[in-house]
Write an enzyme that holds these catalytic residues in place. Sequence first.
Site, PDB file in Angstrom:
ATOM      1  CB  ALA A 242      65.344  15.596  -1.285  1.00 49.61           C
ATOM      2  N   GLY A 243      61.940  15.538  -1.178  1.00 49.58           N
ATOM      3  CA  GLY A 243      60.753  16.149  -1.766  1.00 49.58           C
ATOM      4  C   GLY A 243      60.069  15.217  -2.745  1.00 49.58           C
TER       5      GLY A 243
ATOM      6  N   GLY B 189      57.392  16.322   2.844  1.00 52.85           N
ATOM      7  CA  GLY B 189      56.648  16.163   4.078  1.00 52.85           C
ATOM      8  C   GLY B 189      55.525  15.146   4.033  1.00 52.85           C
TER       9      GLY B 189
ATOM     10  CE  LYS C  12      60.950  12.062   0.151  1.00 58.66           C
ATOM     11  NZ  LYS C  12      60.216  13.267   0.618  1.00 58.66           N
TER      12      LYS C  12
ATOM     13  CB  SER D  95      68.396  20.531   2.977  1.00 54.76           C
ATOM     14  OG  SER D  95      67.081  20.161   2.650  1.00 54.76           O
TER      15      SER D  95
ATOM     16  N   PRO E  46      48.949   3.765   9.518  1.00 53.48           N
ATOM     17  CG  PRO E  46      48.991   2.683  11.595  1.00 53.48           C
ATOM     18  CD  PRO E  46      49.402   2.513  10.152  1.00 53.48           C
TER      19      PRO E  46
ATOM     20  CG  ASN F  67      52.242   8.260   5.967  1.00 56.77           C
ATOM     21  OD1 ASN F  67      52.123   7.492   6.917  1.00 56.77           O
ATOM     22  ND2 ASN F  67      52.809   9.447   6.084  1.00 56.77           N
TER      23      ASN F  67
ATOM     24  CE  LYS G  23      66.458  13.088   3.572  1.00 60.84           C
ATOM     25  NZ  LYS G  23      65.232  12.752   2.849  1.00 60.84           N
TER      26      LYS G  23
END
Length: 230
Positions: free
Chosen positions: A120-121, A14, A17, A43, A208, A178, A39
Amino acid sequence: MARKSYFVTGTDTGVGKTMVSAAILEAASLLGKRTLAMKPVASGCDETPDGLRNEDALILMEAMSESLGYDQVNPIALKPAIAPHVAAAQAGRIVTAERLVGFCRGLQMRPADLLLVEGAGGWRVPLNDRETYAAMPRALQMPVILVVPLKLGCINHALLTAEAIRRDGLTVAGWVANRPVLEIMTCEQETLDYLVNHLEAPCMGVLPWQENADPRILAASLNVNCLFEK
């Protein structure tokens, strides 16, 4: 053949990415580069008339310059919005680094200037009981782009992730900061200064916060020249 290939990871799940990856693709296109992205495992996919579809994979498809089928961008689509290794087990599927390497090598053979592979993650997310996602970029000797969310604790998370990447024998090609929320973190500039001085990799930009993020607008905040050097 894709001239430059990079694996995109984050300090956690979260952290943005996908939007960072899409902005990099858009920035590269502005330089006249041909881009591809994938990707491999996603999931949290939605049921559609065309099969399972993942929002992140669709964003990448929109941002890259070359055309690919959905299954090439996201070959392993899993419905539950949970950790990939758990979602795969629930779906009765086996995910291995060797299989993901095969998918990536297939796209590396296509003509392009840049291929981004979004993980992922974070760096140590499990693929199965024996392997983490890091085994895939490690097998491909793929340089890594690190996404760092500007929030409390990000210095520790960023330094630990960079340390793990290098311990696995890979390089941090660059990193992107980010802003995950509208409110700017306390001492943001001091945090950025510390990361610039200690991550030992080029900062490609600070994105931003946008309520409805548009990769084409975010691309203006990035300098991706370092990805095409050497």
